[in-house]
Design an enzyme around this catalytic site. Sequence first.
Site, mmCIF file in Angstrom:
data_model
loop_
_atom_site.group_PDB
_atom_site.id
_atom_site.type_symbol
_atom_site.label_atom_id
_atom_site.label_comp_id
_atom_site.label_asym_id
_atom_site.label_seq_id
_atom_site.Cartn_x
_atom_site.Cartn_y
_atom_site.Cartn_z
ATOM 1 N N CYS A 95 0.845 -1.193 0.000
ATOM 2 C CA CYS A 95 0.000 0.000 0.000
ATOM 3 C C CYS A 95 0.885 1.250 0.000
ATOM 4 O O CYS A 95 1.634 1.467 -0.947
ATOM 5 C CB CYS A 95 -0.994 -0.035 1.156
ATOM 6 N N HIS A 205 -3.710 -5.117 -0.416
ATOM 7 C CA HIS A 205 -3.194 -5.637 0.845
ATOM 8 C C HIS A 205 -3.141 -7.165 0.783
ATOM 9 O O HIS A 205 -4.173 -7.816 0.945
ATOM 10 C CB HIS A 205 -4.092 -5.198 2.006
ATOM 11 N N GLU A 207 -2.145 -9.148 3.011
ATOM 12 C CA GLU A 207 -2.542 -9.692 4.313
ATOM 13 C C GLU A 207 -4.046 -9.727 4.499
ATOM 14 O O GLU A 207 -4.550 -10.407 5.407
ATOM 15 C CB GLU A 207 -1.890 -8.890 5.451
#
Length: 225
Positions: A95, A205, A207
């Site tokens: 990001c 993202h 994650e």
Amino acid sequence: MTAAGGPTSVAVVDYGSGNLRSVAKAVERVASERGPGTDVQVTSDPAVVRRAGRIVLPGVGAFADCRGGLYGLPGMVEALTDAVIERGTPFLGICVGMQLMADRGLEHVVSEGLGWIGGEVKLIEPAPTEDGLPRKVPHMGWNRLSLLQPEHPLLKGIEEGAFVYYVHSYLFDVADRSDLAAVSDYGGEIAAIVGRKNYFGTQFHPEKSQANGLAFIRNFLDWRP
């Protein structure tokens, strides 16, 4: 987490970016699948970053704030430059961590970036939907990937059209399209994966991107640029 150092160590840089724990947990989860031997450490110590085998730079918030946090850690930018640019340590920006590789950011004020990849970070200005309705900014939620470098090792097992998760209002407008590995469409092109040589970044993202995100992290841990 144990102390980072050596080729199987991962340093997640802590400069007050806000999403450190979720990133570290995702990296730890993938590392645990590989068995013992991969150490993951969240750190603000330039010495740890300098000797790590891999470096992850997360980022949430405004470009200028994240830049200020990174440059506010004495010796950190120098450690990153030495490790990544001079010695070729594999690097992943996430990001705003990806956006910081740009020449500059134009979020509220003009802020100089690391200058590793040519381009600017600017506000998303999407075209209306087919129904003429305005698209919301920030660009938030799931979107598909269009792979421009499908054979790249970081994209192993990730299919054309794979869904990943975004939360951002600014995009990386790269100067050279050869630095784009994947894009998404949101009323215009969004740079999804940007990079060259040993340093890459994702606007989405990993994650938060479930199986596709974990696959990307797994590929990063296996990557030998």
